[in-house]
Design an enzyme around this catalytic site. Structure first.
Site, mmCIF file in Angstrom:
data_model
loop_
_atom_site.group_PDB
_atom_site.id
_atom_site.type_symbol
_atom_site.label_atom_id
_atom_site.label_comp_id
_atom_site.label_asym_id
_atom_site.label_seq_id
_atom_site.Cartn_x
_atom_site.Cartn_y
_atom_site.Cartn_z
ATOM 1 N N ARG A 93 -24.164 -26.238 8.812
ATOM 2 C CA ARG A 93 -24.937 -26.972 7.799
ATOM 3 C C ARG A 93 -24.533 -26.527 6.387
ATOM 4 O O ARG A 93 -24.502 -27.338 5.453
ATOM 5 C CB ARG A 93 -26.438 -26.753 8.024
ATOM 6 C CG ARG A 93 -27.290 -27.658 7.158
ATOM 7 C CD ARG A 93 -28.745 -27.579 7.521
ATOM 8 N NE ARG A 93 -29.292 -26.245 7.276
ATOM 9 C CZ ARG A 93 -30.513 -25.880 7.609
ATOM 10 N NH1 ARG A 93 -31.320 -26.731 8.220
ATOM 11 N NH2 ARG A 93 -30.956 -24.665 7.353
ATOM 12 N N LYS A 195 -28.833 -28.936 1.975
ATOM 13 C CA LYS A 195 -29.792 -27.912 1.507
ATOM 14 C C LYS A 195 -29.385 -27.492 0.094
ATOM 15 O O LYS A 195 -28.827 -26.413 -0.126
ATOM 16 C CB LYS A 195 -29.821 -26.736 2.489
ATOM 17 C CG LYS A 195 -31.143 -25.994 2.497
ATOM 18 C CD LYS A 195 -31.318 -25.160 3.740
ATOM 19 C CE LYS A 195 -32.497 -24.220 3.629
ATOM 20 N NZ LYS A 195 -33.805 -24.879 3.657
ATOM 21 N N GLU A 231 -40.675 -35.376 5.129
ATOM 22 C CA GLU A 231 -40.774 -33.915 5.227
ATOM 23 C C GLU A 231 -41.854 -33.396 4.295
ATOM 24 O O GLU A 231 -42.309 -34.111 3.404
ATOM 25 C CB GLU A 231 -39.458 -33.263 4.782
ATOM 26 C CG GLU A 231 -38.270 -33.623 5.623
ATOM 27 C CD GLU A 231 -37.045 -32.772 5.272
ATOM 28 O OE1 GLU A 231 -37.153 -31.844 4.445
ATOM 29 O OE2 GLU A 231 -35.992 -33.049 5.841
HETATM 30 C C1 COI Z 1 -36.387 -21.981 5.295
HETATM 31 O O1 COI Z 1 -37.284 -22.361 6.035
HETATM 32 O O2 COI Z 1 -35.599 -21.076 5.651
HETATM 33 C C2 COI Z 1 -36.198 -22.563 3.970
HETATM 34 O O3 COI Z 1 -35.131 -22.409 3.430
HETATM 35 C C3 COI Z 1 -37.297 -23.275 3.286
HETATM 36 C C4 COI Z 1 -37.741 -22.552 2.052
HETATM 37 C C5 COI Z 1 -38.748 -23.374 1.309
HETATM 38 C C6 COI Z 1 -38.293 -21.192 2.358
#
Ligand code: COI
Length: 348
Positions: A93, A195, A231
């Site tokens: 990813r 991301k 989401e």
């Molecule tokens: C995760 O769940 O690892 C994320 O990157 C989300 C983040 C808002 C803590």
């Protein structure tokens, strides 16, 4: 200057029972530089003391947000072994997110090797299983000084970690309250499947507005039709319907392909025989047919949603059975307590 986290020049782990999802600085981090015009693009990388990094104020990511990140967990388990969960999934990813921002993708085997080094060199920060886990945060940024908007050639990958506990404190950890928003998290054709820094940056203001009104987070509808679930600010959503089917939005330009999302689908479908449907799910269908809802993410794990509010309608979702069954299996795989039929575990 005296620092309560430093003892004899070394940082100290926090008291394990006080862990929350917050940063503890550790001993070491990893760095690798990439130069698009070199062959190979990426240097071999190195471990360095955890410290501030120096970049030009004109570094492209500082103006334009050309940066991505990942999150994955290492878990200390019986026999003092430490297990990583699906690091190859994060590695892939990370590559896809980089490509979406026209950055050089970081090699997957180098990613997994670097994550292992970060955990190994910070072993004393990996908490005992009952207290939490060691969260690894890989980053890639376009660091070349640049004024105009355009493709970049110089990149920096940094990987650090921190011991963490639960994402939410108190009652919210047992079930969150979400405000359903009539807006999208990301634009149609935008960066929702990657991301990227910007996806999260834009969400903070929105969530804050609703946190002031007693919600734990928000649930975005899609930005094309403003009708279908997408989401929260940082997790995927699942809804169990009266029929027993477990439904989650299909992967598209507004849905992040969550590793925990995929693990949930596979455990539910292959190990529990649940009818899992990846399809558009309208808020009207949730109101009419939903009996249980939960969110998934590395940081959130599988978290129940006890209530959603859509316009002036409050929908209480009492059931938690599917989430409990799936989470129990997921946890026991992550802790090495049961077979790993999918080959998800990598020993550090
Ligand atoms: C995760 O769940 O690892 C994320 O990157 C989300 C983040 C808002 C803590």
């Amino acid at each position: 200057m005296a620092d309560e986290h430093h003892q004899e020049g070394r940082k100290s782990p926090p008291a394990w029972e006080t862990l929350t999802f917050s940063l503890t600085e550790t001993d070491f981090m990893y760095q690798s530089c990439g130069e698009a015009e070199s062959e190979p693009v990426w240097d071999g990388g190195k471990m360095v003391p955890f410290s501030d990094i120096t970049v030009s104020p004109a570094a492209a990511f500082m103006s334009y947000g050309i940066g991505i990140f990942e999150g994955l967990k290492a878990q200390r388990v019986a026999g003092d072994r430490i297990l990583l969960f699906r690091p190859d999934g994060n590695a892939q990813r990370f590559r896809k997110s980089a490509e979406r921002l026209l950055m050089e993708p970081f090699p997957a085997d180098q990613f997994v090797g670097a994550v292992r080094q970060v955990v190994r060199s910070n072993l004393r920060f990996v908490p005992p299983a009952q207290y939490g886990s060691f969260y690894v945060r890989p980053l890639e940024h376009a660091v070349e000084p640049k004024l105009g908007l355009g493709s970049c050639t110089r990149f920096l990958v940094t990987i650090f970690g921190s011991p963490v506990g639960n994402y939410f404190r108190g009652g919210a950890q047992q079930g969150v309250r979400l405000k359903v928003l009539e807006q999208g998290r990301t634009a149609p054709g935008g960066t929702g499947a990657a991301k990227t820094m910007g996806n999260y940056a834009g969400a903070i203001y929105v969530a804050n507005r609703w946190k002031k009104e007693g919600f734990d987070d928000v649930l975005y509808l899609d930005s094309r039709h403003v009708k279908y679930l997408t989401e929260t600010s940082g997790s995927n959503a699942f809804v169990r319907l009266r029929t027993g089917a477990l439904v989650t939005p299909p992967l598209d330009d507004q849905i992040l392909p969550g590793i925990t999302r995929d693990s949930t689908i596979r455990i539910a479908r292959d190990l529990l025989g649940i009818d899992v449907q990846e399809r558009a799910l309208s808020i009207d269908e949730v109101i009419a047919e939903g009996v249980e809802m939960f969110c998934t993410g590395t940081a959130w794990t599988l978290l129940s949603v006890r209530e959603i509010v859509y316009r002036d309608r409050k929908i209480v979702l009492k059931a938690q059975d599917a989430r409990q069954e799936i989470l129990e299996i997921l946890r026991s795989i992550q802790l090495g307590e049961r077979d790993d039929p999918f080959g998800w575990i990598v020993e550090v």
